[in-house]
Scaffold this active site. Structure first.
Site, PDB file in Angstrom:
ATOM      1  N   ALA A 306       0.832  -1.208   0.000  1.00 29.04           N
ATOM      2  CA  ALA A 306       0.000   0.000   0.000  1.00 29.04           C
ATOM      3  C   ALA A 306       0.861   1.251   0.000  1.00 29.04           C
ATOM      4  O   ALA A 306       1.881   1.332   0.690  1.00 29.04           O
ATOM      5  CB  ALA A 306      -0.922  -0.001   1.222  1.00 29.04           C
ATOM      6  N   CYS A 307       0.452   2.214  -0.808  1.00 30.86           N
ATOM      7  CA  CYS A 307       1.106   3.528  -0.828  1.00 30.86           C
ATOM      8  C   CYS A 307       0.023   4.574  -1.057  1.00 30.86           C
ATOM      9  O   CYS A 307      -1.166   4.250  -1.088  1.00 30.86           O
ATOM     10  CB  CYS A 307       2.190   3.603  -1.904  1.00 30.86           C
ATOM     11  SG  CYS A 307       1.579   3.513  -3.604  1.00 30.86           S
ATOM     12  N   ASP A 308       0.404   5.826  -1.223  1.00 34.64           N
ATOM     13  CA  ASP A 308      -0.580   6.906  -1.361  1.00 34.64           C
ATOM     14  C   ASP A 308      -1.501   6.692  -2.551  1.00 34.64           C
ATOM     15  O   ASP A 308      -2.724   6.757  -2.441  1.00 34.64           O
ATOM     16  CB  ASP A 308       0.122   8.259  -1.513  1.00 34.64           C
ATOM     17  CG  ASP A 308       0.456   8.862  -0.158  1.00 34.64           C
ATOM     18  OD1 ASP A 308      -0.364   8.690   0.760  1.00 34.64           O
ATOM     19  OD2 ASP A 308       1.516   9.469  -0.019  1.00 34.64           O
ATOM     20  N   SER A 314       4.255   0.909  -4.980  1.00 40.34           N
ATOM     21  CA  SER A 314       3.673  -0.315  -4.419  1.00 40.34           C
ATOM     22  C   SER A 314       3.603  -1.424  -5.457  1.00 40.34           C
ATOM     23  O   SER A 314       3.778  -2.603  -5.133  1.00 40.34           O
ATOM     24  CB  SER A 314       2.285  -0.021  -3.852  1.00 40.34           C
ATOM     25  OG  SER A 314       1.433   0.533  -4.832  1.00 40.34           O
ATOM     26  N   ILE A 340      -3.653   3.268   0.145  1.00 41.23           N
ATOM     27  CA  ILE A 340      -3.968   3.110   1.566  1.00 41.23           C
ATOM     28  C   ILE A 340      -5.439   3.401   1.828  1.00 41.23           C
ATOM     29  O   ILE A 340      -6.091   2.717   2.622  1.00 41.23           O
ATOM     30  CB  ILE A 340      -3.073   4.026   2.415  1.00 41.23           C
ATOM     31  CG1 ILE A 340      -1.627   3.531   2.372  1.00 41.23           C
ATOM     32  CG2 ILE A 340      -3.563   4.092   3.860  1.00 41.23           C
ATOM     33  CD1 ILE A 340      -0.650   4.388   3.142  1.00 41.23           C
TER      34      ILE A 340
END
Length: 396
Positions: A306-308, A314, A340
């Site tokens: 998960a990333c922004d 990701s 996320i």
């Protein structure tokens, strides 16, 4: 689609990043007012109004957080979002939209003025330093330094060369000269693109240049070659002139440049992580104590990076771990990537960069969370693989 769909998608994405689905909805409604008030592609307006509208919605919700009587939550939430969206749309139509229209008109007039005086190459004086300072649209893709040229040329991700320029700021002069040379070539020979090439890959440039004709494509290719040649030659002169001084200089200038690029960008990325990793291998330093990963109590079947934005960094990390699991002969584990904000708590393991772990934990509290320094090359991946192996052994 250019006038309505794309700006609204930008606004919705920006709103979601600030305040989830609620922020995305209000941001979209508010941006409709901006679009209708101008009737031109409002990409800049969407990028500004979207997050502002979502932030305002977030602050308004705080006013009665915990004060709503049971059973009235939906009524208050729906009416507050609808009324605020309506107000912001009106503001966007009568106030914000005209301001953005004025800015767009001023910028267009400035470009027309430069074209009329044959001074368009001077734009490079502003554009090239701005790119290095990260006033651009970057996507978190990338690879190690030896592949930087390929990533930039074919992938269109110019982020990969920013730290090199920052580590030697005088080379920005070479970038300005190269950009101006390319623009001049197109001006003199009548070349150009039919639409913006995004990302700045040679593939996208080809698609945008081939429309007006084959001759135009050749002119555009020539401008690329000339721009690259001018940049290369001037950079060579600059580096050669300061070679002895640079070798004698102490400290990790390139590492500092990577950190500065991340500061300008506001977050890290796979490209910067890869550059840092490749730099670290050339300089000996103390080996930090290995960090341990918690042990999962339930069987691991789903792993989410998960990333922004839920793509780029990701996706690269998910690919790396997927390959490690495959080499270890482990099957039945699904490895995906997501934003996320879109975590739903169903993942057995969630892997995030250290600065994002707290947010991920709040969205998926029942998952096992693993923090990493970077998505490209982390020893935590091997720990996760070993954890899955041990689980499989116990099941047998």
């Amino acid at each position: 689609m250019v006038t309505y769909l794309l700006p609204l998608l930008i606004a919705n994405t920006a709103g979601r990043m600030v305040y989830g689905e609620r922020g995305g909805v209000v941001a979209t409604i508010a941006t409709v007012g901006v679009i209708v008030g101008t009737n031109i592609p409002m990409f800049l307006g969407a990028m500004i109004m979207g997050p502002i509208a979502a932030w305002i919605m977030k602050q308004v919700d705080k006013l009665w957080d915990g004060k709503i009587r049971p059973g009235f939550e939906m009524l208050v939430n729906n009416f507050s979002a609808g009324i605020l969206g309506m107000i912001l749309a009106i503001v966007g139509f009568f106030a914000f939209g005209p301001v953005m229209l004025g800015i767009s008109a001023a910028l267009g007039a400035a470009v027309d003025w430069l074209v009329s005086l044959n001074l368009l190459p001077l734009v490079s004086i502003i554009v090239e330093p701005a790119k290095v300072l990260f006033l651009n649209n970057a996507i978190n893709h990338g690879a190690s330094a030896p592949g930087a040229a390929i990533i930039q040329f074919f992938g269109g991700i110019h982020e990969i060369y920013f730290p090199y320029a920052l580590s030697k700021p005088t080379t920005i002069l070479a970038l300005i000269a190269g950009g101006a040379a390319g623009v001049t070539t197109n001006m003199v020979l009548g070349g150009g693109l039919a639409f913006p090439a995004a990302p700045g890959s040679i593939i996208a440039v080809t698609a945008a240049a081939i429309g007006p004709g084959v001759a135009n494509l050749l002119v555009v290719y020539l401008s690329v070659i000339i721009a690259a040649t001018v940049t290369f030659l001037i950079t060579g002169v600059i580096l050669r002139a300061s070679r002895k001084r640079d070798i004698a200089a102490e400290g990790d200038a390139f590492g500092a440049a990577i950190a500065q690029t991340e500061a300008n960008k506001g977050k890290s990325s796979a490209a910067m992580d890869a550059l840092r990793t490749s730099t670290a291998t050339t300089a000996p330093e103390a080996t930090p104590a290995p960090a341990t990963t918690a042990v999962a109590a339930a069987p691991i079947e789903t792993i989410v990076f998960a990333c922004d934005a839920g793509m780029g960094s990701s996706a690269m990390g998910a690919s790396v771990l997927r390959n490690k699991l495959k080499k270890a002969g482990i099957e039945g584990v699904t490895v995906t990537n997501a934003a996320i904000a879109n975590l739903d708590g169903a993942a057995d393991v969630v892997i995030t960069q250290q600065q994002l772990t707290d947010r991920a934990t709040a969205k998926s509290p029942d998952s096992l969370h693993v923090s990493v320094d970077n998505f490209m090359n982390s020893p935590k991946y091997d720990e996760v693989v070993e954890m899955v192996k041990e689980q499989r052994k116990d099941e047998e």
